[in-house]
Enzyme design. Sequence first.
Site, short mmCIF file in Angstrom:
data_model
loop_
_atom_site.label_atom_id
_atom_site.label_comp_id
_atom_site.label_asym_id
_atom_site.label_seq_id
_atom_site.Cartn_x
_atom_site.Cartn_y
_atom_site.Cartn_z
N CYS A 158 38.00 53.17 39.51
CA CYS A 158 38.29 51.73 39.56
C CYS A 158 39.79 51.52 39.65
O CYS A 158 40.58 52.35 39.18
CB CYS A 158 37.71 51.08 38.29
SG CYS A 158 38.09 49.33 38.09
N SER A 177 41.44 49.71 37.88
CA SER A 177 42.01 49.64 36.53
C SER A 177 42.43 51.03 36.04
O SER A 177 43.27 51.13 35.13
CB SER A 177 41.03 48.98 35.56
OG SER A 177 40.79 47.64 35.97
N HIS A 227 45.85 51.28 37.91
CA HIS A 227 46.92 50.50 37.27
C HIS A 227 47.67 51.35 36.23
O HIS A 227 48.85 51.16 36.00
CB HIS A 227 46.34 49.28 36.56
CG HIS A 227 46.02 48.12 37.47
ND1 HIS A 227 46.91 47.59 38.37
CD2 HIS A 227 44.90 47.36 37.57
CE1 HIS A 227 46.34 46.56 39.00
NE2 HIS A 227 45.12 46.42 38.54
N HIS A 234 36.55 54.78 33.10
CA HIS A 234 35.91 53.79 32.22
C HIS A 234 34.66 53.19 32.86
O HIS A 234 34.15 52.17 32.37
CB HIS A 234 36.90 52.67 31.89
CG HIS A 234 37.30 51.89 33.11
ND1 HIS A 234 38.23 52.35 34.01
CD2 HIS A 234 36.85 50.71 33.61
CE1 HIS A 234 38.34 51.49 34.99
NE2 HIS A 234 37.51 50.48 34.78
N CYS A 272 31.45 48.78 35.30
CA CYS A 272 32.62 47.91 35.44
C CYS A 272 32.52 46.99 36.64
O CYS A 272 32.32 45.79 36.50
CB CYS A 272 33.92 48.72 35.48
SG CYS A 272 35.38 47.67 35.59
N1 LIG Z 1 38.60 41.06 35.44
C1 LIG Z 1 38.09 42.23 35.07
O1 LIG Z 1 37.44 42.35 34.03
C2 LIG Z 1 38.27 43.40 35.97
C3 LIG Z 1 37.37 44.47 35.95
C4 LIG Z 1 37.56 45.51 36.86
C5 LIG Z 1 38.63 45.52 37.71
N2 LIG Z 1 39.49 44.47 37.67
C6 LIG Z 1 40.65 44.39 38.56
O2 LIG Z 1 40.20 43.90 39.82
C7 LIG Z 1 41.11 44.34 40.82
C8 LIG Z 1 40.32 44.97 41.94
O3 LIG Z 1 39.71 46.18 41.49
P1 LIG Z 1 38.95 47.13 42.54
O4 LIG Z 1 38.56 48.33 41.75
O5 LIG Z 1 37.97 46.36 43.31
O6 LIG Z 1 40.20 47.51 43.47
P2 LIG Z 1 40.22 48.05 44.98
O7 LIG Z 1 41.53 48.71 45.14
O8 LIG Z 1 38.96 48.81 45.26
O9 LIG Z 1 40.14 46.69 45.83
C9 LIG Z 1 41.26 45.93 46.18
C10 LIG Z 1 41.02 45.44 47.60
O10 LIG Z 1 42.07 44.55 47.95
C11 LIG Z 1 42.43 44.78 49.30
N3 LIG Z 1 43.78 44.28 49.49
C12 LIG Z 1 44.96 44.82 49.08
N4 LIG Z 1 45.98 44.02 49.42
C13 LIG Z 1 45.45 42.96 50.05
C14 LIG Z 1 45.98 41.77 50.63
N5 LIG Z 1 47.30 41.54 50.63
N6 LIG Z 1 45.13 40.88 51.16
C15 LIG Z 1 43.79 41.11 51.19
N7 LIG Z 1 43.23 42.22 50.67
C16 LIG Z 1 44.04 43.11 50.09
C17 LIG Z 1 42.30 46.30 49.47
O11 LIG Z 1 42.13 46.65 50.84
C18 LIG Z 1 41.05 46.57 48.65
O12 LIG Z 1 39.87 46.51 49.44
C19 LIG Z 1 42.09 45.28 40.11
O13 LIG Z 1 43.25 44.56 39.76
C20 LIG Z 1 41.34 45.69 38.88
O14 LIG Z 1 42.18 46.10 37.82
C21 LIG Z 1 39.32 43.40 36.85
ZN LIG Z 2 37.10 48.98 36.06
#
Ligand SMILES: NC(=O)c1ccc[n+]([C@@H]2O[C@H](COP(=O)([O-])OP(=O)(O)OC[C@H]3O[C@@H](n4cnc5c(N)ncnc54)[C@H](O)[C@@H]3O)[C@@H](O)[C@H]2O)c1
Ligand SMILES: [Zn+2]
Length: 371
Positions: free
Chosen positions: A46, A48, A51, A67, A173
């Site tokens: 993920c 996260s 990060h 996680h 997650c």
């Molecule tokens: N709120 C929560 O509880 C929670 C839970 C899990 C993950 N997250 C967070 O969610 C976010 C996404 O996680 P993920 O695992 O899906 O990440 P990921 O890296 O798989 O997905 C991010 C996506 O954004 C796209 N992207 C990047 N820059 C871009 C832009 N300028 N315009 C459009 N698209 C763009 C990428 O191509 C990718 O497909 C992270 O910040 C993660 O920490 C939050």
């Molecule tokens: Zn996660």
Amino acid sequence: MSIPSRPRPSNAVTFRSGIGPRIEPIQVAPPKRGQVSVQIRATGVCHSDLHIVNGDWPADKPLVLGHEAAGVVTATGPEVDGVAVGDHVVLSWFAPCGNCLNCAAGRAWLCTGTKALENTLPDGSTAYADAKDGPLWPYLGLGTFTHTVVVPESAVIPVPRELPFEVGALLGCSITTGVGAVVNTAKVPVGSSAVVIGCGGVGLSIVMGLRLIGANPIIAVDLSDEKLAKAAQLGATVTLQPDQTDVPSYLQHHYGGVDFAFEAIGRVPTIESLPAMLAGGGTAVLVGMAAAGVRASFDPFELADQGKSILGCNYGSSVAKIEIPKLANLYLAGLLPLDQLIGQVRPLGEAAAALDDLSRGIGLRSILIPS
Ligand SMILES: NC(=O)c1ccc[n+]([C@@H]2O[C@H](COP(=O)([O-])OP(=O)(O)OC[C@H]3O[C@@H](n4cnc5c(N)ncnc54)[C@H](O)[C@@H]3O)[C@@H](O)[C@H]2O)c1
Ligand SMILES: [Zn+2]
Ligand SMILES: [Zn+2]
């Protein structure tokens, strides 16, 4: 109850300030009171985790990363009565304390008593030690990039045996967060228009949630053609490349703005552009997690004048014990194609390569299999 008496050797993917991710031998202590040992059968990679590795979120201790995982219970400590050896389980990274006011109010995702966010078990300890007997701490109270974890019972959610472990891992997650953002956090009404910015594991789960509840249109935005193609397959009715289309102008021109705008990247310029995508009365939902300490700014007059809202979303506002089995059963009933999120399935030793792919936006969700 079934308790092995000695620490067990394992391998884990660790991160220490500036070093890692790397795989190293660890020892895993037996489960203590209220704890459960789980053999990890699949664990997702993920953003996260990324990060931590890329320094967005400073780690103050050496960590076992990971996680998002599913596996099989191998041992239980004293006073564990909700799960038994052999149960198939999904791990929740937000193990609630069960005692605080938010837990009492049914808002486990806002638990103030959890130690998960401090990367420890509920009693402040860790079950993991390195080859020199130094402590290694479980990321988000789990640390799933290893063979066997020791976690609190409140993090262990039994699921049906027919559920593939790879799907179970993602329920830990991304899926619960993404679908939950739609149904719990935003409570999107049928027929609402919605845009999803960022279609990684979390964003694609938002698209699936929107499809499940009957949102229309569903606009997906990502830089990657592969992600956009998958979003279309999962229910997006329009796909947009933000480097080719000015997304707020497009949404205002074609729809007069949308009812809901989900941000699933954690990128400040994108977050700041959300209000301009909304129709009057619309709602922006912050699901992506920004780097620690960054700020975003908005025009408060526009928000007040246009009755626009911004919602924060942690873990899809989900009570894991309720939502994870519910989503597993929707998958098994053929109503949520969760297996479509799975990208490369690779051995645990390829964690660094999988995190590197994630940082470059390559491929769908990687799953690691400890062998
Ligand atoms: N709120 C929560 O509880 C929670 C839970 C899990 C993950 N997250 C967070 O969610 C976010 C996404 O996680 P993920 O695992 O899906 O990440 P990921 O890296 O798989 O997905 C991010 C996506 O954004 C796209 N992207 C990047 N820059 C871009 C832009 N300028 N315009 C459009 N698209 C763009 C990428 O191509 C990718 O497909 C992270 O910040 C993660 O920490 C939050
Ligand atoms: Zn996660
Ligand atoms: Zn609590």
